[in-house]
Design a protein around this motif. Structure first.
Motif, short mmCIF file in Angstrom:
data_model
loop_
_atom_site.label_atom_id
_atom_site.label_comp_id
_atom_site.label_asym_id
_atom_site.label_seq_id
_atom_site.Cartn_x
_atom_site.Cartn_y
_atom_site.Cartn_z
N SER A 153 0.84 -1.19 0.00
CA SER A 153 0.00 0.00 0.00
C SER A 153 0.88 1.24 0.00
CB SER A 153 -0.91 0.01 1.23
OG SER A 153 -0.14 0.15 2.42
N THR A 154 0.23 2.38 0.03
CA THR A 154 0.97 3.64 0.06
C THR A 154 1.87 3.73 1.29
OG1 THR A 154 -0.88 4.69 -1.08
CG2 THR A 154 0.69 6.15 -0.03
N MET A 155 1.51 3.00 2.34
CA MET A 155 2.29 3.06 3.58
C MET A 155 3.71 2.57 3.37
SD MET A 155 1.57 4.26 6.46
CE MET A 155 2.75 4.56 7.78
N ALA A 156 3.91 1.60 2.51
CA ALA A 156 5.27 1.11 2.22
C ALA A 156 6.11 2.22 1.60
CB ALA A 156 5.22 -0.11 1.32
N MET A 157 5.52 2.97 0.66
CA MET A 157 6.24 4.08 0.03
C MET A 157 6.49 5.20 1.03
SD MET A 157 6.84 3.02 -2.99
CE MET A 157 7.48 4.56 -3.60
N ILE A 158 5.56 5.40 1.95
CA ILE A 158 5.77 6.44 2.96
C ILE A 158 6.96 6.10 3.84
CG2 ILE A 158 4.76 7.49 5.02
CD1 ILE A 158 2.05 7.29 3.65
N LEU A 159 7.05 4.86 4.30
CA LEU A 159 8.19 4.45 5.14
C LEU A 159 9.52 4.66 4.41
CD1 LEU A 159 6.69 1.21 6.70
CD2 LEU A 159 7.59 3.14 8.00
N LEU A 160 9.56 4.28 3.15
CA LEU A 160 10.82 4.43 2.40
C LEU A 160 11.14 5.89 2.13
CD1 LEU A 160 10.33 1.52 -0.17
CD2 LEU A 160 11.81 1.53 1.84
N GLU A 161 10.13 6.69 1.76
CA GLU A 161 10.38 8.09 1.43
C GLU A 161 10.81 8.87 2.66
OE1 GLU A 161 9.75 12.27 0.43
OE2 GLU A 161 8.72 11.13 1.98
N VAL A 162 10.17 8.62 3.81
CA VAL A 162 10.55 9.31 5.03
C VAL A 162 11.97 8.90 5.44
CG1 VAL A 162 10.04 9.57 7.49
CG2 VAL A 162 8.19 9.61 5.81
N GLY A 163 12.30 7.61 5.27
CA GLY A 163 13.66 7.18 5.56
C GLY A 163 14.69 7.83 4.67
N GLN A 164 14.34 8.08 3.43
CA GLN A 164 15.26 8.77 2.52
C GLN A 164 15.39 10.24 2.87
OE1 GLN A 164 15.85 10.61 -0.42
NE2 GLN A 164 17.60 9.42 -1.13
N VAL A 165 14.26 10.86 3.29
CA VAL A 165 14.31 12.26 3.70
C VAL A 165 15.17 12.41 4.95
CG1 VAL A 165 12.92 14.17 4.61
CG2 VAL A 165 12.11 12.86 2.65
#
Length: 855
Positions: free
Chosen positions: A391-403
């Motif tokens: 879900s979108t939550m997987a992309m949120i975890l990765l994007e926040v980790g990259q930020v």
């Protein structure tokens, strides 16, 4: 005179001397348009609008392209972001400089994180914690294994891919491992529905465990944000205290505000805006405590105590957030993804192995749970594949980790590709686990057996919209006698209209043996009462098994869901509630006009026979129908109605008779046109395609079947004093109307009639022009719309026929189809009628006045 002191040395940051600093000297917008400069996209606002346009355009185009492959929207969103990023056309230097320059990235990134805050708020509104408490032990075991094993595999992959100076970073482990634990509940529900896996064991376990995975992903996000902020311990403690405060006090405060709101006035724009402002304030508090505004927004949505408020907020926000804001977030994710650097410092084979292990993480966890859950290996593999749906939550975890700079571009890009591959592979792989069609033969689709043994089990599906539909439904089922020799399986289908934007669901309930649950919602209380009613019916009956299901769907697809459940349960008879209910003064009041449309659609597409149950106040009695009348005009629907009425007295046991102090009395009245009666059609109803249903019928064969069934019925009940058979010879529809109205003096509890397809009788044809409810047929409509003073129930029966499923033929059909209809002697049949009051002529027919007469 002393010399002045030398000037103090300014602090110089030597590490920044060799760096290039971007100067943000561009204007927000250009005052004089293109006349002031050559490039209209240089100002921030025009460029920002173009970026939003591109994000929405590419996401919609790819979403449309992915529909034939049954891919969830997440796949199209990720692909649209990657397409605009450096992995595709964003890698073209000229395109990137013009449309996605470095100086404007902070603007679009700010909007992307605002989208995440609103998305978190809406996710909290749509999340219900109560179903998690009712999840079975098998699904909990699979869910726990699906969290631990993928997290450990994700942590191992992070250690392998990270550089030496990054080893031991706890935030990277949390973000990377947490992304593998995510399972998208809404995306998985859509896939299961499309693949028809909702009722399989693997589908039920996967969907139940997905609810726990979704909730755990927010825990991983909060832990990762706290760990990457520096003061991890203080952030965790403050966040935990904030959660306790929102649950204990803020929720009560919101409930108090909602109670003070007058009912029936809706929620104003000021009311909704106040809730959004409160959500933003909670986001500010959670950010100040060391996590992210997303956490505060999610908690505020989670504690919202009213479903009506939730639905009102979602109606205002969801289309705009999901249609405009979230595509911008996925563009930001795509701009951070660079497939070209995936194998820069790592071998290509290691990257492939990383993606393979990421895909196998859920499968391994499901196989590990077989030791404790009782799943077979095949079911465990199916569950593992299904829970790979992200879900979108997987992309949120990765994007926040990259930020937060704990995930490098290489590690981030590898996992984004893995998420995309895992989600895309779910639909094609689950085709292997789709249950084969017709595992059990679907033979009995009607009550009329036509030469088959009567000992075959009768399977009935009863549809329920509200608790008021339960008493008449149970009383009708009790009247349809069942014994151990004549068993009956009853499926109660509670139909619930979707509130908000929750995905459609079909829930199978277990028996209410553990007692009533506390703090249930209105829907939960109603479901509990329905389950108890069917459980009690099963306990006091012989040869009856019951099961209650709840279908949450929209009215536009409700008829399709009813037909699908009837097909899956291989039912012979579907009982539908009428869209009107009796009032205190005896009138029929409309409950919901959408129910009428659902009933009409089910009648056209049902895979078995259908009955519409109308209650005119008899449900308030304490016993089932004891005095039943069946009116026979001929045709397949009347034969089905007679077969059902016959069952009501044929299977009655001595215990049933002793329990109520007497046997069921059945009266069968056959209406026969007089010899001098002629049928004319001055209004042309036989050719009015919009009010008639076309079925293929052979009149001679149909009359033969009518006579054969009547002969069998009369011979079998010749010595049964509880059965009365009479024939009325009438001349027109006026005499028919008066005869039916005169039956009220007999105090019948239940009228069983056929819908009337396949027969154009001169005794009913004139009633069609007064039709109010076409789905009931002329006689059923007369019984419902006429002013009867007594309380009784009406059951209108339609027999399953293969040709009836095609529905009404389109007026623009081909000439070949029309010629085939003429060859098959297709007759157009009126569906409905009602009549004005006339004086009673029923007593003028002596053949009916006798206690018993066989002709």
């Amino acid at each position: 005179m002393a010399a002045p002191p030398p000037p103090a040395k300014a602090d110089v940051d030597l590490d920044r001397l060799a760096q290039t600093v971007t100067c943000f000297s561009e204007t927000i917008y250009r005052a004089n348009g293109v006349w002031e400069g050559p490039d209209p996209l240089t100002p921030i606002i025009p460029l920002f609008l173009v970026q939003i346009m591109m994000a929405i355009f590419f996401s919609r185009i790819l979403n449309f392209a992915m529909k034939p492959f049954n891919q969830p929207p997440l796949v199209a969103e990720i692909l649209s972001g990657m397409l605009l990023g450096p992995s595709a056309i964003g890698g073209i230097n000229g395109f990137r400089i013009v449309f996605f320059p470095n100086y404007n990235f902070e603007i679009i990134e700010t909007m992307a994180h605002l989208a995440l805050v609103l998305y978190a708020f809406m996710t909290g509104l749509q999340t219900d914690l109560k179903p998690i408490l009712r999840i079975g032990s098998k699904a909990k075991t699979v869910a726990l294994s699906g969290i631990i094993v993928p997290f450990l595999i994700g942590a191992s992959l992070y250690y392998i891919l990270s550089h030496d100076d990054e080893r031991g970073k706890m935030p990277g482990i949390i973000f990377y491992g947490g992304a593998l634990t995510v399972t998208g509940f809404s995306n998985l529900a859509k896939i299961l529905d499309m693949q028809r896996l909702l009722q399989t064991e693997a589908g039920k376990v996967a969907l139940s465990s997905a609810t726990i995975h979704d909730l755990s992903s927010w825990v991983f996000l909060a832990l990762g944000l706290a760990a990457s902020g520096g003061a991890m311990h203080w952030a965790i403690v403050c966040t935990a205290l904030y959660i306790l405060f929102t649950v204990s006090y803020l929720r009560r405060f919101l409930a108090w505000i909602i109670r003070k709101t007058p009912e029936g006035q809706g929620y104003s724009e000021f009311y909704i805006c106040s809730m959004v402002i409160a959500m933003m304030f909670c986001g500010v508090i959670s950010d100040a405590m060391g996590t992210h505004p997303m956490i505060g927004a999610f908690l505020f949505g989670l504690i919202m105590p009213s479903q009506a408020v939730e639905a009102a907020i979602l109606d205002k926000l969801e289309d705009f957030v999901m249609g405009v804001f979230m595509p911008v977030f996925f563009v930001v994710c795509g701009l951070r993804t660079n497939i070209g650097v995936i194998a820069t410092d790592t071998s290509f084979s290691l990257v492939i192995l990383t993606i393979i292990f990421a895909f196998l993480a859920k499968i391994i966890s499901a196989l590990a749970a077989t030791c404790f859950s009782g799943l077979s290996a095949r079911e465990a593999i199916a569950v593992g594949i299904l829970t790979n749906t992200k879900s979108t939550m997987a992309m949120i975890l990765l994007e926040v980790g990259q930020v937060r700079q704990v995930l490098t571009t290489q590690i981030y890009s590898i996992m984004v590709v893995a998420v995309l591959v895992m989600t895309m592979a779910v639909t094609p792989l689950t085709n292997r686990y789709r249950p084969p069609e017709n595992i059990s033969p679907y033979k009995r689709r009607t009550i009329e057996m036509k030469g088959k043994p009567n000992e075959e089990e009768l399977r009935v599906l009863g549809c329920i919209y509200g608790i008021n539909d339960v008493p008449p439904m149970i009383k009708l089922l009790e009247s349809s006698k069942s014994t151990r020799e004549f068993p009956m399986s009853v499926f109660g289908l509670q139909l619930v209209e979707l509130v908000g934007r929750a995905p459609p669901m079909l829930v199978v309930h277990s028996s209410a043996r553990r007692g009533p649950s506390r703090n249930l919602s209105h829907e939960g209380v109603q479901t509990s009462q329905i389950i108890s009613a069917f459980d009690n019916y099963e306990l006091r009956s012989h040869g009856v098994t019951t099961q209650v299901l709840t279908a949450r769907t929209s009215f536009s697809t409700m008829a399709e869901d009813i037909c699908n459940v009837a097909r899956e349960k291989r039912t012979s008879f579907v009982i539908l509630p009428f869209h009107k209910q009796p009032t205190m003064d005896g009138d029929m009041e409309e409950v919901n006009p959408a129910i009428q449309s659902v009933n009409e659609a089910v009648l056209v597409n049902a895979p078995c026979s259908v009955g519409i149950l109308i209650d005119r106040g008899h449900c308030h009695a304490n016993e089932c129908a004891r005095n039943i009348v069946m009116m026979y005009f001929g045709g397949p629907d009347d034969r089905e109605a007679l077969s059902l009425a016959w069952r009501m007295i044929e299977n009655e046991s001595d215990a049933d008779i002793d329990a109520v102090g007497g046997s069921v009395q059945l009266t069968v009245v056959r209406f026969i046109p007089g010899e001098d009666t002629s049928y004319n059609d001055p209004m042309g109803f036989a050719n009015y395609s919009k009010s008639f249903v076309s079925i293929s019928i052979d009149p001679d064969k149909d009359r033969e079947l009518d006579q054969q069934l009547l002969n069998d019925f009369k011979s079998s009940t010749a010595n049964d004093n509880s059965v009365t058979y009479a024939e009325l010879v009438l001349n027109n529809e006026e005499e028919t109307t008066n005869a039916i109205k005169a039956m009220e003096t007999r105090n019948y509890d239940l009228y069983v009639v056929g819908r009337g397809r396949g027969v154009v009788s001169p005794l009913t044809a004139g009633l069609a022009d007064w039709c109010d409810c076409p789905e009931l047929g002329p006689i059923g409509d007369l019984l419902v719309t006429s002013e009867f003073e007594s309380a009784f129930s009406v059951l209108v029966v339609q027999q399953y026929m293969k040709s009836s499923r095609a529905g009404v033929e389109d007026s623009e059909g081909s000439s070949g189809r029309m010629s085939q209809m003429m060859e098959n002697k297709v007759e157009e049949i009126p569906l409905r009628t009602s009549i004005s009051d006339t004086e009673s002529v029923f007593q003028s027919f002596p053949s009916f006045n006798g206690n018993k007469e066989h002709v």
